[in-house]
Design a protein around this motif. Structure first.
Motif, PDB file in Angstrom:
ATOM      1  N   GLY A  75     -22.726   7.529 -25.749  1.00  0.00           N
ATOM      2  CA  GLY A  75     -22.794   7.699 -24.305  1.00  0.00           C
ATOM      3  C   GLY A  75     -24.118   8.246 -23.851  1.00  0.00           C
ATOM      4  O   GLY A  75     -25.069   8.238 -24.614  1.00  0.00           O
ATOM      5  N   PRO A  76     -24.161   8.731 -22.636  1.00  0.00           N
ATOM      6  CA  PRO A  76     -23.037   8.882 -21.703  1.00  0.00           C
ATOM      7  C   PRO A  76     -22.591   7.539 -21.122  1.00  0.00           C
ATOM      8  O   PRO A  76     -23.394   6.776 -20.624  1.00  0.00           O
ATOM      9  N   LEU A  77     -21.302   7.280 -21.243  1.00  0.00           N
ATOM     10  CA  LEU A  77     -20.745   5.989 -20.892  1.00  0.00           C
ATOM     11  C   LEU A  77     -19.481   6.168 -20.060  1.00  0.00           C
ATOM     12  O   LEU A  77     -18.697   7.083 -20.293  1.00  0.00           O
ATOM     13  N   TYR A  78     -19.311   5.281 -19.117  1.00  0.00           N
ATOM     14  CA  TYR A  78     -18.130   5.248 -18.257  1.00  0.00           C
ATOM     15  C   TYR A  78     -17.535   3.853 -18.361  1.00  0.00           C
ATOM     16  O   TYR A  78     -18.265   2.866 -18.283  1.00  0.00           O
ATOM     17  N   ARG A  79     -16.217   3.761 -18.548  1.00  0.00           N
ATOM     18  CA  ARG A  79     -15.544   2.463 -18.649  1.00  0.00           C
ATOM     19  C   ARG A  79     -14.457   2.366 -17.596  1.00  0.00           C
ATOM     20  O   ARG A  79     -13.766   3.348 -17.287  1.00  0.00           O
ATOM     21  N   PHE A  80     -14.313   1.175 -17.062  1.00  0.00           N
ATOM     22  CA  PHE A  80     -13.317   0.854 -16.056  1.00  0.00           C
ATOM     23  C   PHE A  80     -12.594  -0.394 -16.563  1.00  0.00           C
ATOM     24  O   PHE A  80     -13.129  -1.501 -16.469  1.00  0.00           O
ATOM     25  N   ASN A  81     -11.404  -0.206 -17.134  1.00  0.00           N
ATOM     26  CA  ASN A  81     -10.653  -1.312 -17.722  1.00  0.00           C
ATOM     27  C   ASN A  81      -9.624  -1.841 -16.737  1.00  0.00           C
ATOM     28  O   ASN A  81      -8.699  -1.124 -16.347  1.00  0.00           O
ATOM     29  N   LEU A  82      -9.791  -3.095 -16.375  1.00  0.00           N
ATOM     30  CA  LEU A  82      -8.885  -3.760 -15.450  1.00  0.00           C
ATOM     31  C   LEU A  82      -7.819  -4.502 -16.250  1.00  0.00           C
ATOM     32  O   LEU A  82      -8.137  -5.365 -17.065  1.00  0.00           O
ATOM     33  N   MET A  83      -6.562  -4.144 -16.037  1.00  0.00           N
ATOM     34  CA  MET A  83      -5.449  -4.748 -16.759  1.00  0.00           C
ATOM     35  C   MET A  83      -5.078  -6.075 -16.090  1.00  0.00           C
ATOM     36  O   MET A  83      -4.414  -6.098 -15.057  1.00  0.00           O
ATOM     37  N   VAL A  84      -5.545  -7.160 -16.670  1.00  0.00           N
ATOM     38  CA  VAL A  84      -5.334  -8.481 -16.097  1.00  0.00           C
ATOM     39  C   VAL A  84      -3.992  -9.057 -16.540  1.00  0.00           C
ATOM     40  O   VAL A  84      -3.222  -9.558 -15.721  1.00  0.00           O
ATOM     41  N   GLN A  85      -3.717  -8.996 -17.846  1.00  0.00           N
ATOM     42  CA  GLN A  85      -2.428  -9.465 -18.370  1.00  0.00           C
ATOM     43  C   GLN A  85      -2.040  -8.565 -19.531  1.00  0.00           C
ATOM     44  O   GLN A  85      -2.856  -8.294 -20.402  1.00  0.00           O
ATOM     45  N   LEU A  86      -0.809  -8.110 -19.525  1.00  0.00           N
ATOM     46  CA  LEU A  86      -0.325  -7.240 -20.594  1.00  0.00           C
ATOM     47  C   LEU A  86       0.711  -7.971 -21.438  1.00  0.00           C
ATOM     48  O   LEU A  86       1.443  -8.822 -20.930  1.00  0.00           O
ATOM     49  N   PRO A  87       0.764  -7.632 -22.730  1.00  0.00           N
ATOM     50  CA  PRO A  87       1.713  -8.306 -23.614  1.00  0.00           C
ATOM     51  C   PRO A  87       3.153  -7.910 -23.305  1.00  0.00           C
ATOM     52  O   PRO A  87       3.407  -6.935 -22.594  1.00  0.00           O
ATOM     53  N   THR A  88       4.061  -8.662 -23.886  1.00  0.00           N
ATOM     54  CA  THR A  88       5.483  -8.384 -23.716  1.00  0.00           C
ATOM     55  C   THR A  88       5.803  -6.969 -24.171  1.00  0.00           C
ATOM     56  O   THR A  88       6.467  -6.209 -23.467  1.00  0.00           O
TER      57      THR A  88
END
Length: 164
Positions: free
Chosen positions: A96-109
């Motif tokens: 880092g220094p690192l910032y992540r923004f994870n967008l949940m597009v499709q989640l598994p069953t």
């Protein structure tokens, strides 16, 4: 410190368009060398990435990232990630220094939940949620993807040169 989660960051129409976009880029994807059944590509190297870049600007504006002196992560960048059943993200920390923004597009069953912190606690997320966290300060990964649906996320990475 727990990651910050924003529910319903994108619309259902945007989510469906992103799923279609993800699969249309399957030939542009690289096999991830550190985990089974994982592939990715940089958003800027993908085809028809207009919506993904629009959402990146939405994130930048919401969190005033450019005003805070952040730029795109120079190592990994912002990536489209697809994890097939049986795949997972190994437990790790990033530089880092690192910032992540994870967008949940499709989640598994089942499975595929992000894990975070020293105890690898699962983070409850739904499709369309945005998970904001510091991957350089805390361990993170995912549980194994199970079922028939792939886990698709867009991970927007931002870097702060010379500081936290």
């Amino acid at each position: 410190m727990k990651p910050n989660k924003i529910n319903n960051f994108i619309t259902e129409e945007e989510r469906m368009a992103l799923v279609k976009w993800a699969y249309s880029n399957s030939k542009n994807m690289t096999i991830n060398p550190v985990g089974p059944f994982r592939q990715y590509c940089r958003i800027r190297n993908s085809k028809n990435n207009k919506l993904a870049l629009l959402i990146e600007n939405r994130i930048s504006n919401k969190f005033s990232l450019k005003k805070k002196g952040l730029t795109e992560d120079p190592v990994i960048g912002s990536i489209l990630s697809v994890i097939n059943p049986g795949g997972f993200v190994h437990r790790h920390k990033d530089k880092g220094p690192l910032y992540r923004f994870n967008l949940m597009v499709q989640l598994p069953t089942t499975g595929g939940a992000p894990t975070y912190g020293e105890d690898d606690l699962p983070v409850s997320v739904k499709e369309r949620d945005l998970l904001c966290y510091r991957p350089d300060l805390f361990f993170h990964g995912t549980a194994a993807v199970q079922g028939e649906k792939d886990r698709i996320i867009i991970s927007y990475g931002w870097f702060k040169k010379g500081g936290q």
